[in-house]
Design a protein around this motif. Structure first.
Motif, PDB file in Angstrom:
ATOM      1  N   TRP A 298      29.923 -47.725 -50.689  1.00  0.00           N
ATOM      2  CA  TRP A 298      30.663 -48.450 -49.283  1.00  0.00           C
ATOM      3  C   TRP A 298      29.509 -48.849 -48.096  1.00  0.00           C
ATOM      4  O   TRP A 298      28.012 -48.969 -48.343  1.00  0.00           O
ATOM      5  CB  TRP A 298      30.500 -47.278 -48.560  1.00  0.00           C
ATOM      6  CG  TRP A 298      31.342 -47.050 -47.012  1.00  0.00           C
ATOM      7  CD1 TRP A 298      32.655 -47.373 -46.574  1.00  0.00           C
ATOM      8  CD2 TRP A 298      30.636 -46.456 -45.849  1.00  0.00           C
ATOM      9  NE1 TRP A 298      32.653 -47.340 -45.597  1.00  0.00           N
ATOM     10  CE2 TRP A 298      31.595 -46.538 -44.691  1.00  0.00           C
ATOM     11  CE3 TRP A 298      29.504 -45.728 -45.840  1.00  0.00           C
ATOM     12  CZ2 TRP A 298      31.300 -46.315 -43.311  1.00  0.00           C
ATOM     13  CZ3 TRP A 298      29.607 -45.373 -44.988  1.00  0.00           C
ATOM     14  CH2 TRP A 298      30.564 -45.311 -43.229  1.00  0.00           C
ATOM     15  N   ASP A 299      29.906 -50.310 -47.936  1.00  0.00           N
ATOM     16  CA  ASP A 299      28.669 -51.080 -46.430  1.00  0.00           C
ATOM     17  C   ASP A 299      28.334 -50.570 -45.282  1.00  0.00           C
ATOM     18  O   ASP A 299      28.326 -51.487 -44.800  1.00  0.00           O
ATOM     19  CB  ASP A 299      29.281 -52.311 -46.589  1.00  0.00           C
ATOM     20  CG  ASP A 299      30.927 -52.216 -45.685  1.00  0.00           C
ATOM     21  OD1 ASP A 299      31.181 -51.416 -45.743  1.00  0.00           O
ATOM     22  OD2 ASP A 299      31.733 -53.296 -46.434  1.00  0.00           O
ATOM     23  N   GLY A 300      28.852 -48.644 -45.085  1.00  0.00           N
ATOM     24  CA  GLY A 300      29.111 -48.839 -43.779  1.00  0.00           C
ATOM     25  C   GLY A 300      29.584 -49.486 -43.103  1.00  0.00           C
ATOM     26  O   GLY A 300      29.004 -48.708 -41.652  1.00  0.00           O
ATOM     27  N   LYS A 301      30.573 -50.238 -42.722  1.00  0.00           N
ATOM     28  CA  LYS A 301      30.758 -50.820 -41.336  1.00  0.00           C
ATOM     29  C   LYS A 301      32.180 -49.901 -40.748  1.00  0.00           C
ATOM     30  O   LYS A 301      32.299 -49.353 -39.959  1.00  0.00           O
ATOM     31  CB  LYS A 301      31.416 -52.152 -41.892  1.00  0.00           C
ATOM     32  CG  LYS A 301      30.232 -53.075 -42.339  1.00  0.00           C
ATOM     33  CD  LYS A 301      30.329 -54.563 -42.369  1.00  0.00           C
ATOM     34  CE  LYS A 301      29.079 -55.311 -42.531  1.00  0.00           C
ATOM     35  NZ  LYS A 301      29.084 -56.861 -42.522  1.00  0.00           N
ATOM     36  N   VAL A 302      33.051 -49.607 -41.681  1.00  0.00           N
ATOM     37  CA  VAL A 302      34.246 -49.471 -41.310  1.00  0.00           C
ATOM     38  C   VAL A 302      35.224 -48.036 -42.581  1.00  0.00           C
ATOM     39  O   VAL A 302      34.774 -48.332 -43.924  1.00  0.00           O
ATOM     40  CB  VAL A 302      35.670 -49.873 -42.356  1.00  0.00           C
ATOM     41  CG1 VAL A 302      36.704 -49.787 -41.635  1.00  0.00           C
ATOM     42  CG2 VAL A 302      35.371 -51.869 -40.825  1.00  0.00           C
ATOM     43  N   PHE A 303      35.010 -46.929 -40.932  1.00  0.00           N
ATOM     44  CA  PHE A 303      36.208 -45.856 -42.196  1.00  0.00           C
ATOM     45  C   PHE A 303      36.951 -44.835 -41.228  1.00  0.00           C
ATOM     46  O   PHE A 303      36.337 -45.013 -39.545  1.00  0.00           O
ATOM     47  CB  PHE A 303      34.755 -44.840 -42.826  1.00  0.00           C
ATOM     48  CG  PHE A 303      35.460 -43.827 -42.944  1.00  0.00           C
ATOM     49  CD1 PHE A 303      36.061 -43.039 -44.371  1.00  0.00           C
ATOM     50  CD2 PHE A 303      35.116 -42.025 -42.180  1.00  0.00           C
ATOM     51  CE1 PHE A 303      36.281 -42.457 -44.374  1.00  0.00           C
ATOM     52  CE2 PHE A 303      35.352 -41.098 -42.441  1.00  0.00           C
ATOM     53  CZ  PHE A 303      36.335 -41.016 -43.887  1.00  0.00           C
ATOM     54  N   ASP A 304      38.048 -44.515 -41.910  1.00  0.00           N
ATOM     55  CA  ASP A 304      39.055 -44.342 -40.437  1.00  0.00           C
ATOM     56  C   ASP A 304      39.653 -43.484 -41.579  1.00  0.00           C
ATOM     57  O   ASP A 304      40.125 -43.577 -42.750  1.00  0.00           O
ATOM     58  CB  ASP A 304      39.639 -44.538 -39.870  1.00  0.00           C
ATOM     59  CG  ASP A 304      39.681 -44.086 -38.744  1.00  0.00           C
ATOM     60  OD1 ASP A 304      39.893 -42.739 -38.280  1.00  0.00           O
ATOM     61  OD2 ASP A 304      40.886 -44.961 -38.057  1.00  0.00           O
ATOM     62  N   VAL A 305      40.056 -42.353 -40.684  1.00  0.00           N
ATOM     63  CA  VAL A 305      41.488 -41.033 -41.624  1.00  0.00           C
ATOM     64  C   VAL A 305      42.185 -40.644 -40.219  1.00  0.00           C
ATOM     65  O   VAL A 305      42.203 -40.478 -39.273  1.00  0.00           O
ATOM     66  CB  VAL A 305      40.246 -39.571 -42.328  1.00  0.00           C
ATOM     67  CG1 VAL A 305      41.731 -38.915 -42.613  1.00  0.00           C
ATOM     68  CG2 VAL A 305      39.313 -40.394 -42.753  1.00  0.00           C
ATOM     69  N   GLN A 306      43.718 -41.337 -40.581  1.00  0.00           N
ATOM     70  CA  GLN A 306      44.817 -41.161 -40.102  1.00  0.00           C
ATOM     71  C   GLN A 306      46.011 -40.620 -40.896  1.00  0.00           C
ATOM     72  O   GLN A 306      46.327 -40.694 -42.207  1.00  0.00           O
ATOM     73  CB  GLN A 306      44.767 -42.548 -39.367  1.00  0.00           C
ATOM     74  CG  GLN A 306      43.736 -42.621 -38.064  1.00  0.00           C
ATOM     75  CD  GLN A 306      44.583 -44.448 -37.958  1.00  0.00           C
ATOM     76  OE1 GLN A 306      44.837 -44.795 -38.698  1.00  0.00           O
ATOM     77  NE2 GLN A 306      44.355 -44.978 -36.142  1.00  0.00           N
ATOM     78  N   VAL A 307      46.599 -39.842 -39.869  1.00  0.00           N
ATOM     79  CA  VAL A 307      48.389 -39.402 -40.408  1.00  0.00           C
ATOM     80  C   VAL A 307      48.758 -40.324 -40.496  1.00  0.00           C
ATOM     81  O   VAL A 307      49.351 -41.045 -39.272  1.00  0.00           O
ATOM     82  CB  VAL A 307      48.917 -38.094 -39.607  1.00  0.00           C
ATOM     83  CG1 VAL A 307      49.646 -38.142 -40.759  1.00  0.00           C
ATOM     84  CG2 VAL A 307      47.853 -36.922 -39.786  1.00  0.00           C
ATOM     85  N   ALA A 308      49.456 -41.066 -41.407  1.00  0.00           N
ATOM     86  CA  ALA A 308      50.041 -42.576 -41.061  1.00  0.00           C
ATOM     87  C   ALA A 308      51.290 -42.554 -41.147  1.00  0.00           C
ATOM     88  O   ALA A 308      52.542 -43.058 -40.578  1.00  0.00           O
ATOM     89  CB  ALA A 308      49.242 -43.793 -42.169  1.00  0.00           C
ATOM     90  N   ASP A 309      52.628 -41.275 -41.036  1.00  0.00           N
ATOM     91  CA  ASP A 309      53.138 -41.419 -41.554  1.00  0.00           C
ATOM     92  C   ASP A 309      53.814 -39.486 -42.224  1.00  0.00           C
ATOM     93  O   ASP A 309      53.197 -38.940 -42.489  1.00  0.00           O
ATOM     94  CB  ASP A 309      53.939 -42.052 -42.833  1.00  0.00           C
ATOM     95  CG  ASP A 309      55.594 -42.125 -42.081  1.00  0.00           C
ATOM     96  OD1 ASP A 309      56.660 -42.256 -41.499  1.00  0.00           O
ATOM     97  OD2 ASP A 309      56.260 -43.154 -43.105  1.00  0.00           O
TER      98      ASP A 309
END
Length: 408
Positions: A298-309
């Motif tokens: 991981w490059d440390g820039k983008v991370f997220d967890v979402q209930v998409a559907d």
């Protein structure tokens, strides 16, 4: 200096005066060639003694690469200079002079090709030491330098062969007459060489506009492929399983394709999880954060967890995480899947997806209920004949109907 050189060769020829004239002349020309060879070796040894780790190393490498063509050109010059004093017949001198001229032109073109390659490789090595291999500027320069080098090789080759052929009188006359009637001839040649010219100009355009670069990751025919080599007429694409796609270079100007590393090698990877409605999202989100933050890819820039559907059976959870390159993104996604599946299996089995089947009693109270079935929460139903329109009576909120549901 030329006169002194010819005087030395003439004296040398006189030493062989007891031999037949042609033999003494040939020996004199061989002596001239030997002098050129000795002079070349002496000059090469002097250059190779130049100190230095950067510039000195480049000069030594350039000298070793140019040693052969320059040595042959020096021999041609020395022999051509001594040829008028050889005493050979006029016809033989003319034929030998023409042969030496053709050889000199060919060696000059060969030296130009070698010099172009040495200079381009030195430039690529210099920028490769200063930049990371995933840097866009480095891959841009690699593509431009290699494409322009191949174009220069073709142009130098055409010019060298053309200049050599133009030394022949019949070919020169043919060339002049061809230029005089260039209308139909150029049309025929253009139509015959259209595929070659199309790819050649496409290669020059790709070198300038950069739709693809060396080591770009693209998708073609459903395959991930890296740009391994760009020639003047075709592109070699390396697939992950080591297969190779050989694609005409004009394809990349006439068709659409995906380039995943056009502006940057970094990519955002996506992982989809399908979990039950009872899944504890707080625990899952926290565990995913621990997995991603501990991952070296991981490059440390983008991370997220979402209930998409969500569907009638499962929820769809989307996990996004960025990486420095496409392959690292692929490996990072695989690592996330492996660890989160183990976590759900061992610590959150209620989050695993499952199939549900519900049985609802009929209006008469007779339904397909079986003993041992789990009852579902009661279903609120209006009494028979009730209308839920505005201002009309009906069952009060929270009133239970007669029907009961069940699921297993």
């Amino acid at each position: 200096m030329k006169n002194e050189f010819i005087t030395v060769l003439t004296d040398l020829k006189n030493l062989f005066g007891w031999l037949p004239g042609p033999v003494s002349s040939i020996l004199m020309l061989c002596a001239a060639g030997l002098m050129a060879e000795l002079f070349s070796r002496f000059f090469t040894k002097l250059v190779l003694r130049i100190p230095g780790q950067k510039r000195g190393a480049f000069i030594r490498t350039f000298t070793m690469a140019m040693q052969r063509p320059v040595r042959i050109m020096l021999v041609v010059l020395f022999v051509g200079t001594a040829l008028p004093a050889s005493g050979l017949p006029y016809e033989m001198i003319q034929a030998t002079t023409h042969t030496l001229l053709v050889l000199f032109v060919l060696m000059l073109g060969y030296a130009a090709v070698v010099a172009t390659r040495i200079l381009s490789e030195a430039y690529l090595a210099r920028i490769n030491d200063k930049n990371d291999k995933d840097d866009i500027l480095l891959r841009t320069h690699m593509t431009q330098v290699r494409m322009l080098r191949r174009t220069a090789d073709l142009l130098i080759g055409f010019l060298t062969v053309g200049a050599s052929l133009m030394t022949f009188e019949p070919v020169r006359q043919y060339g002049l007459s061809l230029f005089a009637s260039a209308g139909a001839a150029s049309l025929v040649v253009g139509l015959a060489a259209r595929p070659l010219l199309t790819n050649l100009f496409a290669g020059m355009q790709i070198a300038m506009t950069q739709p693809i670069r060396m080591e770009d990751l693209i998708i073609i025919n459903g395959d991930w492929a890296w740009v391994e080599e760009i020639t003047s007429t075709y592109v070699v694409l390396r697939v992950w399983d080591w297969r190779r796609h050989i694609v005409p270079i004009s394809y990349f100007l006439e068709n659409t394709f995906q380039n995943w590393t056009h502006n940057s090698a970094a990519l955002i990877g996506v992982v989809f999880l399908y979990v039950d409605f009872h899944a504890p999202m707080d625990r899952i989100r926290e565990r995913l954060r621990e997995i991603v933050h501990a991952a070296p890819l991981w490059d440390g820039k983008v991370f997220d967890v979402q209930v998409a559907d969500c569907t009638a059976q499962v929820m769809t959870v989307r996990v996004i995480a960025s990486a420095r390159s496409a392959m690292q993104s692929w490996d990072l996604r695989c690592e996330i899947r492996e660890q989160i599946i183990a976590f759900l299996r061992d610590e959150c089995p209620e989050a695993l997806p499952r199939e549900r089947l519900a049985y609802v009693a009929s209006a008469t109270g007779q339904g397909g209920m079986h003993e041992g079935m789990m009852l579902s929460p009661p279903i609120d139903r209006p009494p028979p004949g009730a209308y839920h329109g505005p201002g009309q009576g009906g069952s009060a909120p929270g009133t239970r109907g007669q029907g009961q549901g069940a699921y297993q």
